[in-house]
Design a protein around this motif. Structure first.
Motif, PDB file in Angstrom:
ATOM      1  N   MET A  96       0.785  -1.146  -0.140  1.00 61.46           N
ATOM      2  CA  MET A  96      -0.280   0.176  -0.049  1.00 61.46           C
ATOM      3  C   MET A  96       1.000   1.222  -0.228  1.00 61.46           C
ATOM      4  N   THR A  97       2.348   0.950  -0.024  1.00 57.71           N
ATOM      5  CA  THR A  97       3.390   2.075  -0.321  1.00 57.71           C
ATOM      6  C   THR A  97       3.080   2.848  -1.919  1.00 57.71           C
ATOM      7  N   SER A  98       4.092   4.289  -1.966  1.00 60.62           N
ATOM      8  CA  SER A  98       3.493   4.884  -2.979  1.00 60.62           C
ATOM      9  C   SER A  98       5.675   4.307  -3.702  1.00 60.62           C
ATOM     10  N   LEU A  99       5.822   2.957  -3.100  1.00 58.53           N
ATOM     11  CA  LEU A  99       6.705   3.003  -4.261  1.00 58.53           C
ATOM     12  C   LEU A  99       6.872   2.355  -5.471  1.00 58.53           C
ATOM     13  N   PRO A 100       8.080   2.409  -6.531  1.00 65.78           N
ATOM     14  CA  PRO A 100       7.406   1.653  -8.158  1.00 65.78           C
ATOM     15  C   PRO A 100       7.018   0.363  -7.687  1.00 65.78           C
ATOM     16  N   ARG A 101       6.728  -0.347  -8.532  1.00 71.37           N
ATOM     17  CA  ARG A 101       5.928  -1.576  -8.430  1.00 71.37           C
ATOM     18  C   ARG A 101       7.268  -2.548  -7.686  1.00 71.37           C
ATOM     19  N   LYS A 102       8.030  -2.856  -8.969  1.00 66.33           N
ATOM     20  CA  LYS A 102       9.180  -3.196  -9.379  1.00 66.33           C
ATOM     21  C   LYS A 102       9.996  -3.235  -8.036  1.00 66.33           C
ATOM     22  N   LEU A 103       9.928  -2.668  -7.029  1.00 68.90           N
ATOM     23  CA  LEU A 103      11.181  -2.649  -5.722  1.00 68.90           C
ATOM     24  C   LEU A 103       9.620  -2.575  -4.544  1.00 68.90           C
ATOM     25  N   LEU A 142      20.661 -10.139   4.026  1.00 69.18           N
ATOM     26  CA  LEU A 142      19.460  -9.292   3.183  1.00 69.18           C
ATOM     27  C   LEU A 142      18.347  -8.986   3.526  1.00 69.18           C
ATOM     28  N   MET A 143      17.833 -10.737   4.502  1.00 70.45           N
ATOM     29  CA  MET A 143      16.141 -10.691   4.818  1.00 70.45           C
ATOM     30  C   MET A 143      15.879  -9.137   5.686  1.00 70.45           C
ATOM     31  N   THR A 144      17.556  -8.506   6.939  1.00 70.39           N
ATOM     32  CA  THR A 144      17.699  -7.597   7.676  1.00 70.39           C
ATOM     33  C   THR A 144      17.433  -6.583   6.949  1.00 70.39           C
ATOM     34  N   ALA A 145      17.653  -6.426   5.921  1.00 68.94           N
ATOM     35  CA  ALA A 145      18.208  -4.657   4.630  1.00 68.94           C
ATOM     36  C   ALA A 145      16.410  -4.912   4.272  1.00 68.94           C
ATOM     37  N   VAL A 146      16.181  -6.118   3.505  1.00 65.80           N
ATOM     38  CA  VAL A 146      14.296  -5.713   3.131  1.00 65.80           C
ATOM     39  C   VAL A 146      13.549  -5.314   4.496  1.00 65.80           C
ATOM     40  N   TYR A 147      13.983  -5.901   5.536  1.00 62.28           N
ATOM     41  CA  TYR A 147      12.977  -5.210   7.089  1.00 62.28           C
ATOM     42  C   TYR A 147      13.305  -4.272   7.161  1.00 62.28           C
ATOM     43  N   PHE A 148      13.993  -3.705   6.976  1.00 63.96           N
ATOM     44  CA  PHE A 148      14.098  -1.518   7.521  1.00 63.96           C
ATOM     45  C   PHE A 148      13.677  -1.119   6.227  1.00 63.96           C
ATOM     46  N   LEU A 149      14.309  -1.402   4.658  1.00 65.01           N
ATOM     47  CA  LEU A 149      13.757  -0.727   3.827  1.00 65.01           C
ATOM     48  C   LEU A 149      12.840  -0.666   3.547  1.00 65.01           C
ATOM     49  N   GLY A 150      12.255  -1.758   3.885  1.00 69.44           N
ATOM     50  CA  GLY A 150      10.211  -2.280   3.959  1.00 69.44           C
ATOM     51  C   GLY A 150       9.769  -0.789   5.194  1.00 69.44           C
ATOM     52  N   VAL A 151       9.812  -1.000   6.115  1.00 72.75           N
ATOM     53  CA  VAL A 151       9.591  -0.304   7.476  1.00 72.75           C
ATOM     54  C   VAL A 151       9.682   1.269   7.287  1.00 72.75           C
ATOM     55  N   LEU A 155       6.510   3.724   6.928  1.00 73.29           N
ATOM     56  CA  LEU A 155       6.467   5.164   7.550  1.00 73.29           C
ATOM     57  C   LEU A 155       6.790   6.569   6.760  1.00 73.29           C
ATOM     58  N   ARG A 156       7.368   6.349   6.045  1.00 72.27           N
ATOM     59  CA  ARG A 156       7.456   7.133   5.380  1.00 72.27           C
ATOM     60  C   ARG A 156       6.399   7.771   4.959  1.00 72.27           C
ATOM     61  N   ASP A 157       5.229   6.406   4.036  1.00 74.16           N
ATOM     62  CA  ASP A 157       4.052   6.932   3.237  1.00 74.16           C
ATOM     63  C   ASP A 157       3.077   7.926   4.396  1.00 74.16           C
ATOM     64  N   LEU A 158       3.426   6.795   5.828  1.00 73.62           N
ATOM     65  CA  LEU A 158       2.390   7.249   6.974  1.00 73.62           C
ATOM     66  C   LEU A 158       2.956   9.033   7.065  1.00 73.62           C
ATOM     67  N   VAL A 159       3.177   8.965   6.649  1.00 72.47           N
ATOM     68  CA  VAL A 159       4.006  10.911   7.347  1.00 72.47           C
ATOM     69  C   VAL A 159       3.539  11.467   6.290  1.00 72.47           C
ATOM     70  N   LYS A 160       3.136  11.027   4.916  1.00 72.61           N
ATOM     71  CA  LYS A 160       2.327  12.059   3.616  1.00 72.61           C
ATOM     72  C   LYS A 160       1.443  11.907   3.738  1.00 72.61           C
ATOM     73  N   LYS A 161       0.680  13.358   3.205  1.00 71.82           N
ATOM     74  CA  LYS A 161      -0.417  13.216   2.895  1.00 71.82           C
ATOM     75  C   LYS A 161      -1.068  13.199   1.397  1.00 71.82           C
ATOM     76  N   PRO A 162      -1.983  12.870   1.795  1.00 71.63           N
ATOM     77  CA  PRO A 162      -2.709  11.565  -0.478  1.00 71.63           C
ATOM     78  C   PRO A 162      -1.774  13.069  -1.187  1.00 71.63           C
ATOM     79  N   ASN A 163      -1.192  12.254  -2.208  1.00 69.71           N
ATOM     80  CA  ASN A 163      -0.733  12.772  -3.460  1.00 69.71           C
ATOM     81  C   ASN A 163       0.155  14.268  -3.255  1.00 69.71           C
TER      82      ASN A 163
END
Length: 164
Positions: A96-103, A142-151, A155-163
């Protein structure tokens, strides 16, 4: 249904709930990493010693014994199940984040590959395939790095306003 950027559109009380969940989940994850460090399993040789023991090492500071089959099955079973749930929940939020689809797809699927490589690798290491300690180390990092990137993405999207 449109998932991209959906986190940004949630009401503030739902964003607060998700933030609290992600923060507490991360505290639990970091606690697990701390345990790994405490057992000296944060190096390939430490991983090997943790599961195969070090009884033959004369100057070992801490004596470790080889794990038995039941203990290995318990460790692997509980970790695969619990980490699958952790990454399913985290991946659902990453979707549900705004990241690019492949990432986003990589961050959602890769942890499951790493779970199998890490804990399957631990089993194979215990079975005598000593080179698996390097696979376990790499997949765990790698699992740990992906965990923190996901987090961070969540969190970035939770503080952003829509659009925004």
């Amino acid at each position: 249904m449109q998932f991209n950027g959906l986190l940004q559109t949630f009401p503030s009380h739902v964003k607060l709930f998700i933030t609290a969940f992600v923060v507490v989940l991360t505290v639990g994850y970091v606690t697990g990493l701390t345990f790994v460090s405490q057992t000296d399993s944060d190096s390939p040789n430490g991983i090997e010693e943790n599961y195969l023991g070090n009884e033959e090492v004369e100057d070992a500071q801490v004596m470790k014994f080889e794990k038995g089959a039941r203990e290995m099955l318990t460790i692997i079973h509980t970790h695969i199940l619990s980490m699958s749930f952790i990454f399913f929940l985290l991946g659902s939020l990453v979707a549900m984040t705004s990241l690019p689809r492949k990432l986003k797809s990589f961050l959602m699927v890769e942890p499951f590959v790493s779970i199998l490589l890490t804990f399957g690798g631990i089993w194979l290491l215990w079975m005598g395939y000593h080179w698996m300690k390097y696979i376990v180390m790499f997949s765990g990092i790698l699992m740990t790095a992906v965990y923190f990137l996901g987090v961070l993405a969540i969190l970035r999207d939770l503080v952003k306003k829509p659009n925004q």
